[in-house]
Design a protein around this motif. Structure first.
Motif, PDB file in Angstrom:
ATOM      1  N   PRO A 100       0.908  -1.241   0.261  1.00 26.88           N
ATOM      2  CA  PRO A 100      -0.179   0.021  -0.054  1.00 26.88           C
ATOM      3  C   PRO A 100       0.759   1.136  -0.086  1.00 26.88           C
ATOM      4  CG  PRO A 100      -0.992  -1.640   1.422  1.00 26.88           C
ATOM      5  CD  PRO A 100       0.210  -1.795   1.057  1.00 26.88           C
ATOM      6  N   SER A 101       1.916   1.237   0.856  1.00 25.83           N
ATOM      7  CA  SER A 101       2.896   2.434   0.718  1.00 25.83           C
ATOM      8  C   SER A 101       3.371   2.819  -0.645  1.00 25.83           C
ATOM      9  CB  SER A 101       3.852   2.380   1.938  1.00 25.83           C
ATOM     10  OG  SER A 101       4.977   1.335   1.833  1.00 25.83           O
ATOM     11  N   LEU A 102       3.785   1.734  -1.320  1.00 25.84           N
ATOM     12  CA  LEU A 102       4.494   1.825  -2.603  1.00 25.84           C
ATOM     13  C   LEU A 102       3.523   2.353  -3.747  1.00 25.84           C
ATOM     14  CD1 LEU A 102       6.431  -1.559  -2.248  1.00 25.84           C
ATOM     15  CD2 LEU A 102       7.324   0.762  -2.375  1.00 25.84           C
ATOM     16  N   ARG A 103       2.309   1.552  -3.595  1.00 29.21           N
ATOM     17  CA  ARG A 103       1.262   2.232  -4.323  1.00 29.21           C
ATOM     18  C   ARG A 103       0.687   3.631  -4.105  1.00 29.21           C
ATOM     19  NH1 ARG A 103      -0.575   1.450  -9.186  1.00 29.21           N
ATOM     20  NH2 ARG A 103      -0.506  -0.717  -8.982  1.00 29.21           N
ATOM     21  N   SER A 104       0.907   4.030  -2.986  1.00 31.55           N
ATOM     22  CA  SER A 104       0.442   5.376  -2.775  1.00 31.55           C
ATOM     23  C   SER A 104       1.642   6.243  -3.065  1.00 31.55           C
ATOM     24  CB  SER A 104       0.465   5.690  -1.070  1.00 31.55           C
ATOM     25  OG  SER A 104       0.470   7.096  -0.691  1.00 31.55           O
ATOM     26  N   ALA A 105       2.890   6.004  -3.284  1.00 31.41           N
ATOM     27  CA  ALA A 105       3.941   6.720  -4.094  1.00 31.41           C
ATOM     28  C   ALA A 105       3.721   6.825  -5.414  1.00 31.41           C
ATOM     29  CB  ALA A 105       5.291   6.436  -3.573  1.00 31.41           C
ATOM     30  N   PHE A 106       3.176   5.837  -6.168  1.00 36.11           N
ATOM     31  CA  PHE A 106       3.408   5.575  -7.395  1.00 36.11           C
ATOM     32  C   PHE A 106       1.811   4.885  -7.810  1.00 36.11           C
ATOM     33  CE2 PHE A 106       7.631   5.084  -5.913  1.00 36.11           C
ATOM     34  CZ  PHE A 106       8.384   5.764  -7.082  1.00 36.11           C
ATOM     35  N   PRO A 107       0.820   5.955  -7.771  1.00 35.63           N
ATOM     36  CA  PRO A 107      -0.535   5.528  -7.902  1.00 35.63           C
ATOM     37  C   PRO A 107      -0.890   4.862  -9.282  1.00 35.63           C
ATOM     38  CG  PRO A 107      -0.125   7.696  -8.144  1.00 35.63           C
ATOM     39  CD  PRO A 107       1.230   7.318  -7.512  1.00 35.63           C
ATOM     40  N   LEU A 108       0.108   5.127 -10.392  1.00 34.87           N
ATOM     41  CA  LEU A 108      -0.314   4.918 -11.734  1.00 34.87           C
ATOM     42  C   LEU A 108       0.506   3.781 -12.296  1.00 34.87           C
ATOM     43  CD1 LEU A 108      -0.792   8.424 -13.234  1.00 34.87           C
ATOM     44  CD2 LEU A 108      -2.285   6.910 -12.234  1.00 34.87           C
ATOM     45  N   ALA A 109       1.278   2.991 -11.398  1.00 34.76           N
ATOM     46  CA  ALA A 109       2.217   2.104 -11.948  1.00 34.76           C
ATOM     47  C   ALA A 109       1.062   0.788 -12.355  1.00 34.76           C
ATOM     48  CB  ALA A 109       3.165   1.647 -10.984  1.00 34.76           C
ATOM     49  N   ARG A 110       1.672   0.005 -13.268  1.00 32.49           N
ATOM     50  CA  ARG A 110       0.741  -1.128 -13.749  1.00 32.49           C
ATOM     51  C   ARG A 110       0.640  -2.125 -12.727  1.00 32.49           C
ATOM     52  NH1 ARG A 110       4.905  -2.049 -17.783  1.00 32.49           N
ATOM     53  NH2 ARG A 110       5.871  -4.129 -17.399  1.00 32.49           N
ATOM     54  N   ASN A 111       1.775  -2.366 -11.931  1.00 40.06           N
ATOM     55  CA  ASN A 111       1.604  -3.322 -10.886  1.00 40.06           C
ATOM     56  C   ASN A 111       2.903  -2.969 -10.032  1.00 40.06           C
ATOM     57  OD1 ASN A 111       0.828  -5.556  -9.439  1.00 40.06           O
ATOM     58  ND2 ASN A 111       1.038  -6.879 -11.133  1.00 40.06           N
ATOM     59  N   VAL A 112       2.665  -3.560  -8.844  1.00 43.41           N
ATOM     60  CA  VAL A 112       3.887  -3.356  -7.879  1.00 43.41           C
ATOM     61  C   VAL A 112       4.397  -4.534  -7.270  1.00 43.41           C
ATOM     62  CG1 VAL A 112       4.264  -2.163  -5.593  1.00 43.41           C
ATOM     63  CG2 VAL A 112       2.872  -1.109  -6.998  1.00 43.41           C
ATOM     64  N   VAL A 113       5.358  -4.467  -7.294  1.00 41.98           N
ATOM     65  CA  VAL A 113       6.053  -6.016  -6.720  1.00 41.98           C
ATOM     66  C   VAL A 113       6.997  -5.731  -5.409  1.00 41.98           C
ATOM     67  CG1 VAL A 113       7.112  -8.086  -7.421  1.00 41.98           C
ATOM     68  CG2 VAL A 113       6.198  -6.698  -8.962  1.00 41.98           C
ATOM     69  N   ARG A 114       6.939  -6.297  -4.319  1.00 42.16           N
ATOM     70  CA  ARG A 114       7.791  -6.222  -3.324  1.00 42.16           C
ATOM     71  C   ARG A 114       8.726  -7.511  -3.428  1.00 42.16           C
ATOM     72  NH1 ARG A 114       5.957  -5.959   2.933  1.00 42.16           N
ATOM     73  NH2 ARG A 114       8.090  -5.729   4.032  1.00 42.16           N
ATOM     74  N   VAL A 115      10.028  -7.202  -3.073  1.00 36.60           N
ATOM     75  CA  VAL A 115      10.905  -8.134  -3.053  1.00 36.60           C
ATOM     76  C   VAL A 115      11.931  -8.158  -1.633  1.00 36.60           C
ATOM     77  CG1 VAL A 115      13.142  -9.298  -4.164  1.00 36.60           C
ATOM     78  CG2 VAL A 115      10.988  -8.320  -5.446  1.00 36.60           C
ATOM     79  N   ALA A 129      12.553 -13.442  -1.688  1.00 36.40           N
ATOM     80  CA  ALA A 129      10.847 -13.656  -1.677  1.00 36.40           C
ATOM     81  C   ALA A 129      10.098 -12.435  -2.165  1.00 36.40           C
ATOM     82  CB  ALA A 129      10.630 -13.901  -0.157  1.00 36.40           C
ATOM     83  N   TYR A 130       9.125 -12.758  -3.087  1.00 34.61           N
ATOM     84  CA  TYR A 130       8.610 -11.746  -3.838  1.00 34.61           C
ATOM     85  C   TYR A 130       6.971 -11.846  -3.833  1.00 34.61           C
ATOM     86  CZ  TYR A 130       8.112 -14.866  -7.801  1.00 34.61           C
ATOM     87  OH  TYR A 130       7.665 -15.942  -8.252  1.00 34.61           O
ATOM     88  N   CYS A 131       6.139 -10.791  -3.872  1.00 35.52           N
ATOM     89  CA  CYS A 131       4.907 -10.807  -3.851  1.00 35.52           C
ATOM     90  C   CYS A 131       4.319  -9.732  -4.775  1.00 35.52           C
ATOM     91  CB  CYS A 131       4.260 -10.685  -2.330  1.00 35.52           C
ATOM     92  SG  CYS A 131       4.595  -9.215  -1.549  1.00 35.52           S
ATOM     93  N   TYR A 155      11.429 -17.198  -4.425  1.00 32.40           N
ATOM     94  CA  TYR A 155      10.098 -17.743  -3.802  1.00 32.40           C
ATOM     95  C   TYR A 155       8.970 -16.910  -3.853  1.00 32.40           C
ATOM     96  CZ  TYR A 155      13.059 -21.590  -2.758  1.00 32.40           C
ATOM     97  OH  TYR A 155      14.305 -22.668  -3.018  1.00 32.40           O
ATOM     98  N   GLU A 156       7.893 -17.093  -4.447  1.00 31.34           N
ATOM     99  CA  GLU A 156       6.731 -16.349  -4.135  1.00 31.34           C
ATOM    100  C   GLU A 156       5.809 -16.456  -3.028  1.00 31.34           C
ATOM    101  OE1 GLU A 156       2.868 -14.358  -6.727  1.00 31.34           O
ATOM    102  OE2 GLU A 156       3.841 -16.126  -7.681  1.00 31.34           O
ATOM    103  N   VAL A 157       5.675 -15.355  -1.988  1.00 36.96           N
ATOM    104  CA  VAL A 157       4.906 -15.472  -0.846  1.00 36.96           C
ATOM    105  C   VAL A 157       3.896 -14.575  -0.918  1.00 36.96           C
ATOM    106  CG1 VAL A 157       7.017 -16.327   0.052  1.00 36.96           C
ATOM    107  CG2 VAL A 157       6.582 -13.994   0.069  1.00 36.96           C
ATOM    108  N   ASN A 158       2.905 -14.348   0.083  1.00 38.68           N
ATOM    109  CA  ASN A 158       2.133 -13.552   0.339  1.00 38.68           C
ATOM    110  C   ASN A 158       2.506 -12.375   1.157  1.00 38.68           C
ATOM    111  OD1 ASN A 158      -0.199 -15.162  -0.711  1.00 38.68           O
ATOM    112  ND2 ASN A 158      -0.238 -16.461   1.264  1.00 38.68           N
ATOM    113  N   GLU A 159       2.000 -11.300   1.143  1.00 35.40           N
ATOM    114  CA  GLU A 159       2.654 -10.377   1.697  1.00 35.40           C
ATOM    115  C   GLU A 159       2.817 -10.273   3.302  1.00 35.40           C
ATOM    116  OE1 GLU A 159       3.564  -5.507   1.460  1.00 35.40           O
ATOM    117  OE2 GLU A 159       1.428  -6.205   1.225  1.00 35.40           O
ATOM    118  N   PRO A 160       1.827 -10.731   3.859  1.00 29.20           N
ATOM    119  CA  PRO A 160       1.824 -11.031   5.665  1.00 29.20           C
ATOM    120  C   PRO A 160       3.028 -11.796   5.701  1.00 29.20           C
ATOM    121  CG  PRO A 160      -0.367 -11.250   4.690  1.00 29.20           C
ATOM    122  CD  PRO A 160       0.456 -11.105   3.438  1.00 29.20           C
TER     123      PRO A 160
END
Length: 268
Positions: A100-115, A129-131, A155-160
């Protein structure tokens, strides 16, 4: 295809060199920028990639953007810069900054990935790990997995789950490094040169972990193969057991997870 790195420190350098070595991107497709400009200039010269004149220029020219600066600097992204990432794939390696904090800073990105990568990534032996914020397209998944594949395993995980991943693989290298140093310190007190003790412990660790990886056996089964009743290994492990090192590890993981959760909460 173009990829831009905002931040050019050790982790960004590891990713850049990795993706160039594996041919995921060509040097002409990669650009970077850093706060002071010093690390970006050095990386540009070393890797032959483009040096952007500003964050805004980089964002406007990149289809994929990697955030690799200090987490607190996310708050310095301006509205104009955030909007410039319109249609781009945004990949963040910022510890503690959630989707959510990344999306808030970049609201128009086509997708956001946390690694969440770790330091062995710099020699291609890392684990990440990434989501994704949203289900990715096949192309976006390929970009992320190819990039992380250049650093090691992923490895792909859920954000929590990112909090426990941070404790296990993010902090994990420091735990192994510290353990090796403690072993070397103890060996030195018994007359073994510190450098030799360190090398013996390192090689023992490498061999043991590779055996565990290749054997398919449980760690507890491998322990049993080494231990003889009332033998030397038994004496060592009993001493560690009496010191309750299992509980020590549990408490350490607990504190690391709590700290990761604290860092992910909005300041206020």
């Amino acid at each position: 295809m173009s990829i831009g790195f905002i931040g050019a420190g050790n982790l960004a350098r590891a990713i850049v060199l990795g993706i160039l070595k594996k041919g995921v991107f060509s040097s002409q497709e990669v650009s970077c920028i850093s706060g002071s400009g010093k690390t970006a200039r050095a990386l540009s010269l070393e890797a032959g990639i483009r040096l952007s004149s500003s964050r805004l220029e980089l964002l406007n020219q990149s289809n994929t953007v990697i955030l690799a600066f200090k987490p607190q600097h996310l708050d310095t992204i301006t509205e104009e810069e955030g909007n410039a990432a319109k249609g781009s794939l945004l990949i963040s390696v910022l510890a503690g900054r959630n989707l959510p904090s990344l999306r808030s800073a970049f609201p128009l990105a086509r997708n956001v990935v946390r690694v969440m990568p770790n330091t062995p990534s710099r020699i291609g032996k890392g684990v990440s790990a990434y989501c994704f914020e949203n289900p990715p397209t096949n192309d976006d998944r390929e970009i992320v997995e190819s990039m992380l594949g250049a650093l090691g395993a992923s490895y792909e995980v859920n954000e929590p789950q990112m909090h426990i991943v941070t404790a296990v693989s993010g902090c994990g290298p420091a735990v192994f490094f510290q353990f090796i140093d403690f072993v070397a310190q103890a060996a030195e007190t018994h007359g073994l040169e510190r450098s030799l003790a360190t090398q013996l412990a390192i090689e023992t660790g490498i061999g043991s972990l590779e055996l565990m990886k290749q054997s398919g056996q449980l760690p507890s089964e491998l322990v049993d193969e080494v231990v003889s009743p009332n033998g030397v290994t038994h004496a060592l492990l009993e001493s560690l057991k009496s010191a309750d090192w299992s509980e020590t590890i549990h408490k350490g993981i607990y504190k690391a997870v709590n700290r990761s959760e604290e860092l992910s909460r909005p300041a206020g």
